[in-house]
Design an enzyme around this catalytic site. Structure first.
Site, PDB file in Angstrom:
ATOM      1  N   ASN A  98       8.779   0.558   2.998  1.00 60.74           N
ATOM      2  CA  ASN A  98       8.152   1.775   3.507  1.00 60.74           C
ATOM      3  C   ASN A  98       8.833   2.241   4.785  1.00 60.74           C
ATOM      4  O   ASN A  98       9.985   2.641   4.733  1.00 60.74           O
ATOM      5  CB  ASN A  98       6.638   1.626   3.663  1.00 60.74           C
ATOM      6  CG  ASN A  98       5.967   2.997   3.769  1.00 60.74           C
ATOM      7  OD1 ASN A  98       6.535   3.992   3.338  1.00 60.74           O
ATOM      8  ND2 ASN A  98       4.779   3.067   4.340  1.00 60.74           N
ATOM      9  N   THR A 120      13.717   2.627   2.945  1.00 57.60           N
ATOM     10  CA  THR A 120      13.767   2.633   1.482  1.00 57.60           C
ATOM     11  C   THR A 120      15.230   2.770   1.117  1.00 57.60           C
ATOM     12  O   THR A 120      16.033   3.242   1.894  1.00 57.60           O
ATOM     13  CB  THR A 120      12.944   3.814   0.901  1.00 57.60           C
ATOM     14  OG1 THR A 120      11.599   3.606   1.284  1.00 57.60           O
ATOM     15  CG2 THR A 120      13.068   3.946  -0.594  1.00 57.60           C
ATOM     16  N   SER A 161       3.146   6.170  -5.025  1.00 55.48           N
ATOM     17  CA  SER A 161       4.504   6.236  -4.477  1.00 55.48           C
ATOM     18  C   SER A 161       5.154   7.572  -4.837  1.00 55.48           C
ATOM     19  O   SER A 161       4.673   8.297  -5.716  1.00 55.48           O
ATOM     20  CB  SER A 161       5.324   5.092  -5.076  1.00 55.48           C
ATOM     21  OG  SER A 161       6.673   5.188  -4.692  1.00 55.48           O
ATOM     22  N   SER A 162       6.261   7.857  -4.173  1.00 58.37           N
ATOM     23  CA  SER A 162       7.086   9.009  -4.555  1.00 58.37           C
ATOM     24  C   SER A 162       8.458   8.559  -5.069  1.00 58.37           C
ATOM     25  O   SER A 162       9.295   9.399  -5.410  1.00 58.37           O
ATOM     26  CB  SER A 162       7.303   9.930  -3.350  1.00 58.37           C
ATOM     27  OG  SER A 162       6.069  10.368  -2.833  1.00 58.37           O
ATOM     28  N   GLY A 210      13.423   8.545   1.109  1.00 61.24           N
ATOM     29  CA  GLY A 210      13.022   9.774   1.793  1.00 61.24           C
ATOM     30  C   GLY A 210      11.550  10.106   1.708  1.00 61.24           C
ATOM     31  O   GLY A 210      11.177  11.264   1.895  1.00 61.24           O
TER      32      GLY A 210
END
Ligand code: DON
Length: 575
Positions: free
Chosen positions: A405, A385, A456-457, A476
């Protein structure tokens, strides 16, 4: 120019500065001890990205008269070439945009979607257990990519230059090759066994089945051809016609489920960013399908509710962890693609809810995660990422976090297109309580459904107060959100803003499950850790540092722009 190059922020502006009149300015700044990033920004190019060649690409486009949005297109495409382990045409991402003219802000959601033929059963064994290989490696792992659609969308709505021009630097890099750097060597070393499974993929990214050596040239002529096709015909040429047919052929031949219709139906979605206040600043960040905004809103508003700034440092840290634990607990319980499931967004984002959650925090003792509501309890409601931050001379801003990813995504290039596929199917909760790559758990809210976006984050973010605006984000995985929050908390602690310090801050993280605090090695002293353990926390010193934050700070008084690259990126630490 090579000797002047410093991680991701070398740029054309600096070159210009070293031309005629700029020489004097550069000399003054050097004598003042101003870092190269700062000089670069003053000379006109405020781009923080994870790779100097991608920063160069964006600066080249700004120098040609492009705006921040054109530069974002150029940086995205260049990163797809030079950081193939992080993001790419075969992946997805989120762009947070701010248009200076009218203050318009929008979140461009280019997240991958699940193919129509993907269902949970395809990722489980006979006992109903997830088979990690299916969601992480090869064709089954890949969602329908969003980046090509985003390139076109951003160009048409917000850009001022044609794709032909903005994709040119990336096309050149793909055709002529780029030198493998320490991060490339490391990421390809990690993934060598996966990349070797497909000889054509191995031929591009490895050398005789082994990781490339530093300095070796990585050429991607097929990817260059695909970029040229998109430049000439727009992203339609990725989702329809020969490129699409070749990708679908390759995916199906390798056991995946893509169809032409999946590609043809892919759409970028414009969403209202999530906004909330924290200690008087306005935080503008990612809405669903990223959990980032909601997790940050709850955590930071809990801190406000407890007036954490006034607490002794040990207690403040303890309540920050407890706030994270609760917010990530809600991530696991409630969050998924809100176009498919009902998520109580307004409640989760509200200060009132944060106040209630804050009451359950014991100021002296850790709450075991097992005592929080479980993911079975849905209550009544239903390497890699990459991140870059850009601010142009007009004040237009872009914060973008993009991903395939895991490192090198699915590890499979789709036939002759040169497009490396993502493995974002793994971001779905494949089975209840089954942890994914980042040990995140979830429930039906984040279950696989055709066309749905995995939770997602990724959290591209703006932080605005009277001192200025901080544009930031990082890769991360699940730790993205805590990293961005640590940056925001430090920014709001007041005083002189130092973006370079913010991106370098030591990091800690709690995500509800597993029930432990992870801390970076070397980041915290023994007493700091002991104080947490005394309160009942489990603390794990992780084996390496994480993140690669890229930030730009614009000072509202002076207008000065500071560009800051995470020192971890320079050190070759990528996760
Ligand atoms: O969307 C997400 O949250 C993840 N797929 C992001 C992956 C990531 O940041 C990996 N980076 N080191």
């Amino acid at each position: 120019m090579k000797t002047l190059r410093k991680w991701g922020s070398v740029n054309i502006g600096l070159r210009l500065a070293y031309g005629g009149l700029g020489l004097a300015l550069a000399a003054v700044l050097v004598s003042l001890g101003v870092g190269q990033e700062a000089r670069a920004a003053q000379a006109g190019c405020a781009i923080a990205s994870a790779h100097p060649l991608a920063t160069d690409a964006g600066c080249e486009i700004l120098a040609q008269g492009g705006n921040a949005f054109d530069a974002a297109v150029a940086v995205t495409a260049a990163l797809a070439v030079v950081e193939p382990y992080s993001s790419g045409l075969g992946g997805g991402g989120f762009y947070l945009l701010h248009r200076a003219d009218d203050g318009f802000q929008v979140f461009v959601d280019a997240r991958e979607t699940a193919p129509a033929q993907a269902d949970a059963a395809k990722f489980l064994d006979e006992d109903g257990k997830p088979v990690a290989d299916r969601s992480l490696r090869g064709a089954t792992a890949a969602g329908i990519p969003g980046i090509p659609a985003a390139l076109q969308h951003i160009t048409q709505r917000y850009g001022s230059l044609p794709l032909k021009q903005t994709l040119a630097p990336a096309t050149r890099l793909a055709q002529q090759g780029f030198e493998a750097d320490a991060r490339y060597v490391r990421a390809s070393g990690w993934m060598v066994d996966v990349l070797k499974r497909d000889p054509a993929t191995a031929a591009i990214f490895l050398r005789d089945g082994a990781p490339a050596q530093g300095g070796e040239l990585i050429r991607q002529p097929q990817l260059a051809a695909t970029l040229r096709t998109i430049a000439a015909e727009g992203s339609r040429a990725f989702y329809h016609g020969p490129v699409a047919e070749e990708m679908v052929r390759a995916v199906r031949e390798n056991g995946g489920f893509w169809t032409q219709a999946d590609l043809a139906h892919y759409r970028v979605v414009e969403r209202e960013p999530l906004r909330f206040r924290y200690r008087g600043a306005i935080i503008t960040t990612a809405p669903l399908p990223s959990s980032g905004g909601l997790v940050m809103a709850q955590t930071l508003q809990i801190l406000d509710a407890l007036d954490a700034g006034a607490l002794p440092p040990d207690t403040r840290l303890h309540v920050t962890i407890e706030a994270m634990r609760r917010a990530y607990n809600d991530r696991a319980r409630f969050m998924g693609d809100a176009d498919f499931v009902d998520v109580p967004v307004a409640r989760l984002a509200s200060a009132e809810y944060a106040r209630r959650r804050a009451k359950s925090i014991d100021l002296e003792r850790a709450t075991p995660s097992a005592d929080l509501p479980s993911i079975y309890d849905v209550a009544e409601e239903g390497e890699e990422t990459t991140h870059f931050s850009i601010v142009d001379g007009e004040g237009n801003r872009v914060a973008a976090t993009l991903s395939v990813n895991g490192p090198f995504g699915a590890g499979l290039v789709a036939g002759s297109t040169g497009v490396l596929l993502n493995n974002h199917m793994d971001d779905f909760a494949i089975a209840l309580a089954a942890p994914n790559l980042y040990k995140l758990v979830g429930n039906a809210a984040n279950a696989i459904e055709p066309g749905k976006r995995p939770l997602s984050s990724m959290s591209p973010t703006f932080v605005e107060d009277e001192r200025g605006v901080l544009v930031l984000g990082t890769p991360g995985g699940s730790r993205i959100i805590s990293m961005v929050m640590i940056g925001i908390i430090d920014y709001m602690a007041g005083g002189q803003v130092d973006a370079q310090r913010i991106v370098g801050l030591p990091r800690y993280h709690h995500q509800y499950l597993p029930d432990r605090i992870q801390v970076e090695p070397g980041g915290f002293d023994d007493e700091w850790i002991a104080a947490l353990r005394r309160r009942g926390h489990t603390v794990e010193v992780y084996r390496r540092k994480w993140g690669n934050m890229q930030a730009v700070f614009v000072d509202s008084k002076s207008g000065k722009r500071e560009v800051a690259n995470d020192p971890r990126g320079r050190e070759g630490v990528v996760f």
